[in-house]
Motif scaffolding. Structure first.
Motif, PDB file in Angstrom:
ATOM      1  N   ARG A   1       0.840  -1.193   0.000  1.00 23.18           N
ATOM      2  CA  ARG A   1       0.000   0.000   0.000  1.00 23.18           C
ATOM      3  C   ARG A   1       0.873   1.240   0.000  1.00 23.18           C
ATOM      4  NH1 ARG A   1      -3.684  -1.512   4.062  1.00 23.18           N
ATOM      5  NH2 ARG A   1      -2.877  -3.629   3.765  1.00 23.18           N
ATOM      6  N   LEU A   2       0.239   2.397  -0.096  1.00 26.32           N
ATOM      7  CA  LEU A   2       0.947   3.670  -0.139  1.00 26.32           C
ATOM      8  C   LEU A   2       0.677   4.416   1.160  1.00 26.32           C
ATOM      9  CD1 LEU A   2       2.612   5.136  -2.429  1.00 26.32           C
ATOM     10  CD2 LEU A   2       0.589   6.543  -2.750  1.00 26.32           C
ATOM     11  N   GLU A   3       1.767   4.811   1.855  1.00 22.22           N
ATOM     12  CA  GLU A   3       1.608   5.523   3.118  1.00 22.22           C
ATOM     13  C   GLU A   3       2.699   6.573   3.274  1.00 22.22           C
ATOM     14  OE1 GLU A   3       1.389   2.835   6.405  1.00 22.22           O
ATOM     15  OE2 GLU A   3      -0.477   1.900   5.727  1.00 22.22           O
ATOM     16  N   THR A   4       2.455   7.506   4.176  1.00 26.12           N
ATOM     17  CA  THR A   4       3.428   8.541   4.499  1.00 26.12           C
ATOM     18  C   THR A   4       4.503   7.987   5.421  1.00 26.12           C
ATOM     19  OG1 THR A   4       1.767  10.276   4.266  1.00 26.12           O
ATOM     20  CG2 THR A   4       3.739  10.826   5.524  1.00 26.12           C
ATOM     21  N   ASN A   5       5.753   8.261   5.134  1.00 32.46           N
ATOM     22  CA  ASN A   5       6.854   7.789   5.960  1.00 32.46           C
ATOM     23  C   ASN A   5       6.783   8.414   7.344  1.00 32.46           C
ATOM     24  OD1 ASN A   5       9.352   6.814   6.890  1.00 32.46           O
ATOM     25  ND2 ASN A   5      10.441   8.572   6.047  1.00 32.46           N
ATOM     26  N   ASP A   6       6.639   7.585   8.382  1.00 30.37           N
ATOM     27  CA  ASP A   6       6.611   8.100   9.751  1.00 30.37           C
ATOM     28  C   ASP A   6       7.979   8.034  10.420  1.00 30.37           C
ATOM     29  OD1 ASP A   6       6.979   5.421  10.429  1.00 30.37           O
ATOM     30  OD2 ASP A   6       4.965   5.148  11.263  1.00 30.37           O
ATOM     31  N   GLY A   7       8.980   7.574   9.688  1.00 28.64           N
ATOM     32  CA  GLY A   7      10.337   7.545  10.210  1.00 28.64           C
ATOM     33  C   GLY A   7      10.647   6.379  11.123  1.00 28.64           C
TER      34      GLY A   7
ATOM     35  N   VAL B   1      17.945  17.646  -6.273  1.00 29.73           N
ATOM     36  CA  VAL B   1      19.016  17.249  -7.193  1.00 29.73           C
ATOM     37  C   VAL B   1      19.340  15.772  -7.099  1.00 29.73           C
ATOM     38  CG1 VAL B   1      20.053  19.523  -7.381  1.00 29.73           C
ATOM     39  CG2 VAL B   1      20.760  18.012  -5.519  1.00 29.73           C
ATOM     40  N   VAL B   2      19.128  15.147  -5.951  1.00 26.29           N
ATOM     41  CA  VAL B   2      19.338  13.709  -5.809  1.00 26.29           C
ATOM     42  C   VAL B   2      18.047  13.091  -5.280  1.00 26.29           C
ATOM     43  CG1 VAL B   2      21.829  13.849  -5.480  1.00 26.29           C
ATOM     44  CG2 VAL B   2      20.330  13.970  -3.482  1.00 26.29           C
ATOM     45  N   PRO B   3      17.710  11.877  -5.714  1.00 20.92           N
ATOM     46  CA  PRO B   3      16.458  11.257  -5.282  1.00 20.92           C
ATOM     47  C   PRO B   3      16.560  10.711  -3.863  1.00 20.92           C
ATOM     48  CG  PRO B   3      17.660   9.771  -6.720  1.00 20.92           C
ATOM     49  CD  PRO B   3      18.436  11.052  -6.701  1.00 20.92           C
ATOM     50  N   GLY B   4      15.519  10.927  -3.097  1.00 25.57           N
ATOM     51  CA  GLY B   4      15.488  10.377  -1.757  1.00 25.57           C
ATOM     52  C   GLY B   4      15.415  11.442  -0.689  1.00 25.57           C
ATOM     53  N   LEU B   5      15.403  10.997   0.561  1.00 27.56           N
ATOM     54  CA  LEU B   5      15.280  11.880   1.718  1.00 27.56           C
ATOM     55  C   LEU B   5      16.664  12.151   2.301  1.00 27.56           C
ATOM     56  CD1 LEU B   5      12.132  10.283   3.390  1.00 27.56           C
ATOM     57  CD2 LEU B   5      12.238  12.247   1.834  1.00 27.56           C
TER      58      LEU B   5
ATOM     59  N   LEU C   1      28.822  15.631  -2.924  1.00 22.60           N
ATOM     60  CA  LEU C   1      27.728  16.008  -2.033  1.00 22.60           C
ATOM     61  C   LEU C   1      27.675  15.005  -0.889  1.00 22.60           C
ATOM     62  CD1 LEU C   1      25.218  17.924  -1.694  1.00 22.60           C
ATOM     63  CD2 LEU C   1      23.903  16.128  -2.840  1.00 22.60           C
ATOM     64  N   TYR C   2      27.734  15.525   0.339  1.00 21.71           N
ATOM     65  CA  TYR C   2      27.680  14.688   1.531  1.00 21.71           C
ATOM     66  C   TYR C   2      26.491  15.150   2.381  1.00 21.71           C
ATOM     67  CZ  TYR C   2      32.567  13.999   0.114  1.00 21.71           C
ATOM     68  OH  TYR C   2      33.711  13.737  -0.596  1.00 21.71           O
ATOM     69  N   PRO C   3      25.389  14.411   2.385  1.00 21.32           N
ATOM     70  CA  PRO C   3      24.228  14.817   3.173  1.00 21.32           C
ATOM     71  C   PRO C   3      24.015  13.937   4.405  1.00 21.32           C
ATOM     72  CG  PRO C   3      23.509  13.375   1.425  1.00 21.32           C
ATOM     73  CD  PRO C   3      25.032  13.391   1.388  1.00 21.32           C
ATOM     74  N   THR C   4      23.155  14.405   5.290  1.00 21.79           N
ATOM     75  CA  THR C   4      22.583  13.547   6.327  1.00 21.79           C
ATOM     76  C   THR C   4      21.511  12.682   5.681  1.00 21.79           C
ATOM     77  OG1 THR C   4      22.934  15.173   8.082  1.00 21.79           O
ATOM     78  CG2 THR C   4      21.217  13.524   8.455  1.00 21.79           C
ATOM     79  N   THR C   5      21.503  11.385   5.987  1.00 19.10           N
ATOM     80  CA  THR C   5      20.428  10.518   5.514  1.00 19.10           C
ATOM     81  C   THR C   5      19.193  10.782   6.368  1.00 19.10           C
ATOM     82  OG1 THR C   5      22.032   8.844   4.859  1.00 19.10           O
ATOM     83  CG2 THR C   5      19.730   8.161   5.022  1.00 19.10           C
ATOM     84  N   ASP C   6      18.098  11.192   5.719  1.00 21.88           N
ATOM     85  CA  ASP C   6      16.907  11.635   6.436  1.00 21.88           C
ATOM     86  C   ASP C   6      15.843  10.539   6.433  1.00 21.88           C
ATOM     87  OD1 ASP C   6      15.969  13.696   7.997  1.00 21.88           O
ATOM     88  OD2 ASP C   6      14.994  14.754   6.360  1.00 21.88           O
ATOM     89  N   GLY C   7      14.670  10.862   6.995  1.00 20.65           N
ATOM     90  CA  GLY C   7      13.560   9.928   7.023  1.00 20.65           C
ATOM     91  C   GLY C   7      13.529   9.028   8.239  1.00 20.65           C
ATOM     92  N   TYR C   8      14.291   9.385   9.274  1.00 19.35           N
ATOM     93  CA  TYR C   8      14.341   8.612  10.517  1.00 19.35           C
ATOM     94  C   TYR C   8      13.636   9.387  11.625  1.00 19.35           C
ATOM     95  CZ  TYR C   8      17.986   5.551   8.615  1.00 19.35           C
ATOM     96  OH  TYR C   8      18.695   4.645   7.853  1.00 19.35           O
ATOM     97  N   ALA C   9      12.797   8.703  12.391  1.00 20.17           N
ATOM     98  CA  ALA C   9      12.207   9.336  13.562  1.00 20.17           C
ATOM     99  C   ALA C   9      13.325   9.791  14.491  1.00 20.17           C
ATOM    100  CB  ALA C   9      11.280   8.354  14.287  1.00 20.17           C
ATOM    101  N   GLY C  10      13.245  11.049  14.926  1.00 16.16           N
ATOM    102  CA  GLY C  10      14.286  11.564  15.811  1.00 16.16           C
ATOM    103  C   GLY C  10      15.620  11.738  15.135  1.00 16.16           C
ATOM    104  N   TRP C  11      15.642  11.741  13.798  1.00 17.36           N
ATOM    105  CA  TRP C  11      16.893  11.892  13.041  1.00 17.36           C
ATOM    106  C   TRP C  11      17.941  10.868  13.501  1.00 17.36           C
ATOM    107  CZ3 TRP C  11      15.246  16.513  15.737  1.00 17.36           C
ATOM    108  CH2 TRP C  11      14.385  17.311  14.992  1.00 17.36           C
ATOM    109  N   SER C  12      17.510   9.615  13.647  1.00 18.69           N
ATOM    110  CA  SER C  12      18.361   8.597  14.282  1.00 18.69           C
ATOM    111  C   SER C  12      19.152   7.763  13.282  1.00 18.69           C
ATOM    112  CB  SER C  12      17.500   7.669  15.146  1.00 18.69           C
ATOM    113  OG  SER C  12      16.462   7.065  14.371  1.00 18.69           O
ATOM    114  N   GLY C  13      19.379   8.282  12.084  1.00 20.19           N
ATOM    115  CA  GLY C  13      20.165   7.541  11.105  1.00 20.19           C
ATOM    116  C   GLY C  13      21.574   7.260  11.579  1.00 20.19           C
TER     117      GLY C  13
END
Length: 465
Positions: free
Chosen positions: A104-110, A182-186, A201-213
């Motif tokens: 199914r399709l849902e919103t990422n809750d992290g 510019v790049v796909p993803g969170l 490009l060096y980013p933080t990997t996002d999409g984690y509850a509490g930014w816990s990546g």
């Protein structure tokens, strides 16, 4: 758009659906990141789509209405649970995930559960050029269509199941029409630099509850448009003894013939205070190794939170470390780039400062930049000040990047700046709430031009979609 029928290749499967094939472990494979549509191997012209938030297979053609073509278009992004696997983000910003084995399709809750449910690992498909996707958290189950519905079901060594679970990645029914992200993803907190003829490009990997990546990744490009994904370059869990959580805000600088990665990290249990570390590599694409086995800036050593490191190297070769949330500090680094004299640390917190310092020099002027407000707020923004010295004092010059609700852009901030190596052309990389369904933990990376007036003032950046 080419639509290839392969009915002849699987006809035997439909005549004898119980026909057993030799048992074999599917080989891992890679697929291209970016927008795509997924066509059924055994029902040419039918595509993965979402309808009423449920995944299914339906016919799609160039004459289909725009809603159907949009529903059958996804962005393939690095897996939310593992960057070596994949996730599928719909045009509306939501993700395909399985729950009770139904897709199914849902919103990422992290959450860890959502990220695992929304991650699929690619394997070679049943027909040349096709791909099958195994569930990340149930690897014995594969994404397959059944009665035109999408499920993850236990793998079977039948021709019918293998055809049902194989897909062609086709050109998207709805092409990406904007320059950003510019790049796909969170991703968030992008550090953009230039090394060896390429932008990195060096980013933080996002999409984690509490930014816990826990892991850092790297991307590179020759033109700031087409990007190569280099995967994980440092994973706090196995790679850093003093931190295994909250992999935030990386910054990379070249010095001494090597590359130094400065990063924030914390512990998933016990003391949650963040600390700053430094790792080293012989390549800008990594992998990086923890250089000290301990933090470079320990939690509690100074007021404010020890996060968001940034290193600026001046024309005389001196490198300066900037860091801090709530309070900003700077100190010259020693020649080894992994130590400093604590007696030389100076507090330089400007009015309005919250976090994310960045320093660069142009025409003899030093530009100190930072982010104001909270990254969870749509009012997150970038301001700057100038000085004749990298350690100040600084004159506040105001805000140069902020939200544009007319374009759906919220919370643009935590930026970096890079100059083209061949001209006085400058770029600013920053994160924003993912458009259209993002928030303070679902962010994406954008890049725009940074321009200057004749007196050296930074012009207000108009964020682009």
């Amino acid at each position: 758009m080419r639509r290839t029928s392969i009915a002849a290749l699987v006809a035997a499967a439909f005549l004898a659906p119980s026909l057993l094939l030799p048992a074999a472990q599917a080989a891992p494979t890679t697929v291209a990141l970016g927008r795509a549509s997924l066509e059924s191997v055994n029902y040419a012209g039918r595509f993965v789509r979402h309808q009423d938030y449920l995944g299914r297979m339906d016919p799609v053609t160039s004459s289909s209405d725009s809603r159907l073509r949009s529903d059958a278009t996804f962005t393939v992004v690095p897996g939310l649970a593992s960057s070596s696997c994949y996730s599928f983000q719909a045009v509306n910003g939501m993700f395909l995930r399985h729950r009770d084995y139904r897709v199914r399709l849902e919103t990422n809750d992290g959450s860890a559960t959502f990220r695992a449910d929304a991650t699929f690992c690619a394997e070679t498909g049943s027909v040349s050029g096709s791909t099958t996707f195994a569930s990340y958290n149930f690897p014995a189950r594969k994404l397959r269509h059944k009665n035109n519905e999408l499920w993850i079901d236990p793998a079977e060594d039948t021709a019918l199941f293998q055809a049902d679970s194989s897909f062609y990645l086709r050109a998207p029914w709805v092409a990406k029409s904007t320059a950003n992200p510019v790049v796909p993803g969170l991703f968030a907190d992008p550090h953009l630099t230039h090394a060896g003829g390429r932008y990195y490009l060096y980013p933080t990997t996002d999409g984690y509850a509490g930014w816990s990546g826990t892991a850092y990744t790297a991307w590179s490009s020759a033109d700031l448009k087409s990007w190569t994904f280099h995967g994980n370059i440092l994973d706090l869990g196995p790679g850093v003894s003093w931190a295994d959580n909250s992999a935030w805000a990386p910054a990379v600088v070249a010095k001494n013939g090597r590359y130094y990665l400065y990063f924030s990290g914390g512990a998933a249990s016990g003391d949650t205070a963040k600390q700053i570390g430094v790792a080293v590599s012989d390549s800008p694409a990594g992998p990086f190794t923890d250089a000290l086995g301990r933090p470079l800036v320990a939690a509690g050593a100074y007021t404010g939170q020890a996060i968001d490191p940034m290193v600026f190297t001046d024309t005389d070769g001196t490198s300066y470390l900037y860091w801090g949330q709530g309070a900003l500090r700077v100190v010259p680094l020693n020649a080894d780039m992994t130590s400093f004299d604590a007696a030389r640390v100076r507090a330089i917190t400007p009015s309005g400062y919250n976090e994310a310092p960045f320093m660069f020099r142009r025409n003899g002027t030093y530009y100190l930049m930072w982010s104001e407000n909270d990254t969870r707020s749509e009012d997150y923004r970038v301001a700057y000040a100038t000085s004749s010295s990298p350690m100040g004092p600084f004159t506040n010059r105001g805000v140069i990047l902020s939200k544009n609700l007319g374009l759906g852009i919220k919370g643009p901030g935590h930026h970096s700046v890079v100059r083209s190596p061949t001209s006085d052309t400058w770029y600013i990389a920053y994160h924003r709430f993912a458009v259209p369904a993002g928030n303070g933990t679902n962010r994406e990376v954008a890049i725009d031009r940074l321009t200057f007036s004749s007196d050296g003032a930074i012009a207000v950046v108009v964020p682009t979609p």
